[in-house]
Scaffold this active site. Sequence first.
Site, PDB file in Angstrom:
ATOM      1  N   HIS A 215     -40.909  61.266  11.741  1.00  0.00           N
ATOM      2  CA  HIS A 215     -39.707  61.757  12.417  1.00  0.00           C
ATOM      3  C   HIS A 215     -40.024  61.858  13.901  1.00  0.00           C
ATOM      4  CE1 HIS A 215     -37.173  63.290   8.980  1.00  0.00           C
ATOM      5  NE2 HIS A 215     -38.316  63.093   8.350  1.00  0.00           N
ATOM      6  N   GLU A 289     -43.972  64.514  13.149  1.00  0.00           N
ATOM      7  CA  GLU A 289     -42.953  64.458  14.197  1.00  0.00           C
ATOM      8  C   GLU A 289     -43.616  63.859  15.426  1.00  0.00           C
ATOM      9  OE1 GLU A 289     -39.731  65.748  14.540  1.00  0.00           O
ATOM     10  OE2 GLU A 289     -39.437  66.923  12.727  1.00  0.00           O
TER      11      GLU A 289
HETATM   12  O1  0X9 Z   1     -35.516  68.821   9.928  1.00  0.00           O
HETATM   13  C1  0X9 Z   1     -36.174  67.853   9.509  1.00  0.00           C
HETATM   14  O2  0X9 Z   1     -35.846  67.199   8.538  1.00  0.00           O
HETATM   15  C2  0X9 Z   1     -37.440  67.458  10.249  1.00  0.00           C
HETATM   16  N1  0X9 Z   1     -37.287  67.682  11.659  1.00  0.00           N
HETATM   17  S1  0X9 Z   1     -36.257  66.746  12.539  1.00  0.00           S
HETATM   18  O3  0X9 Z   1     -36.174  67.322  13.871  1.00  0.00           O
HETATM   19  N2  0X9 Z   1     -36.878  65.303  12.694  1.00  0.00           N
HETATM   20  O4  0X9 Z   1     -35.007  66.662  11.862  1.00  0.00           O
HETATM   21  C3  0X9 Z   1     -38.587  68.286   9.766  1.00  0.00           C
HETATM   22  C4  0X9 Z   1     -38.846  68.221   8.302  1.00  0.00           C
HETATM   23  C5  0X9 Z   1     -40.113  68.912   7.912  1.00  0.00           C
HETATM   24  N3  0X9 Z   1     -39.906  69.988   7.029  1.00  0.00           N
HETATM   25  C6  0X9 Z   1     -39.762  71.271   7.465  1.00  0.00           C
HETATM   26  N4  0X9 Z   1     -39.828  71.586   8.710  1.00  0.00           N
HETATM   27  N5  0X9 Z   1     -39.607  72.199   6.552  1.00  0.00           N
HETATM   28 ZN    ZN Z   2     -36.050  63.785  11.620  1.00  0.00          ZN
END
Ligand code: 0X9
Ligand code: ZN
Length: 347
Positions: A215, A289
């Site tokens: 991501h 990320e």
């Molecule tokens: O929100 C998401 O799906 C991911 N971040 S983004 O900014 N690319 O949308 C992170 C997913 C990882 N899982 C957690 N943070 N729980």
């Molecule tokens: Zn994402």
Amino acid sequence: MKAKIAPLILLTLLLSAAAYPQGINGAYHSYLELEADMFALQHRYPDIVKVFDIGDSLEKRNLYAMKISDNVLVEEDEPEVLFLGCHHAREWISVEVPFLMGKYLAENYAADPAVRRFVDQSEIWIVPLVNPDGLEYTIHGYRLWRKNRRDNGGGDYGVDLNRNYGYKWGVDNLGSSANPASEVYRGSAPFSEPETRAVRDLYLKKNFQALVSFHSYSQVILYPWGYTKQPPDGAATLKEIAAEMSARIQAVNGRLYEYGQSGDALYLTNGDVTDWAFAMSGIPAYTIELTPIDWASGGFFNRQEDIDPIFEENLPAMAYLIDRAIRDYRPIGPAAYDLKKRLFKRD
Ligand code: 0X9
Ligand code: ZN
Ligand code: CA
């Protein structure tokens, strides 16, 4: 009338071709450009690269997985590693990093003994574009689109594919939303979307030993759980591997990717791919990320010149994970499901 408009259209086309020699997405892949490049790679390296059609998106684009391994047409008893990109449409760099990994492995197989060992002793699966409909919409519609393009009715579009997986799906409204207008709408049911079903079905057919879902843009390495702040079984190993990956990334260009359990290091989510994979088979499953490099210019807008350095710094982390998979070849986590008894073959 006709005679007047035609030259105008031609002029416009010529001008835009001059202004955007690689199209409005620049050096980043569109769906069709990625499709062409994946098949070109298979054509050039047919012994070690094979492209699989693993399903259709909602708008009927093909979802592709690229396998890199020796004897690529044969399912051998080798540890498998999965790299995913672009659950979220606007995160363009997340397509490039896993695709470039496949390209790197193919192109360096002949000359580099380390690459040869990876390709000979493991099966590397790459799905660089989980959300092709969303990606196309960011190119031709709205650049900051995140979800897929599901028509939810009432003028609302899109399911957040990284909230649609089936483990603890919708367990609360902090980690995802039941509102179809929300950016983190989880969909009407677990695996309601063809894109997450395609990833699920590939996963359940294979025996993956490690996974990274790319991501952007927080410059962090995250591991399960995402749905709770409780640590899972195997948390120490998840953390240890994350630390190793972080150190290897930092050694390349000096950028520190912080790491931690998803809910601590970033925020809580439910229904993301890493929670589901970890619950299924207890493997090290990471969200990486990627960095925006230039935080000031807006995180999703990586420059074209940044594609290579971001790939290069993530390469040793991916290599480390493949190496671990080859050496360990066993689950570390809860393993709620035995993948039809094909898992844990060395236990
Ligand atoms: O929100 C998401 O799906 C991911 N971040 S983004 O900014 N690319 O949308 C992170 C997913 C990882 N899982 C957690 N943070 N729980
Ligand atoms: Zn994402
Ligand atoms: Ca093989």
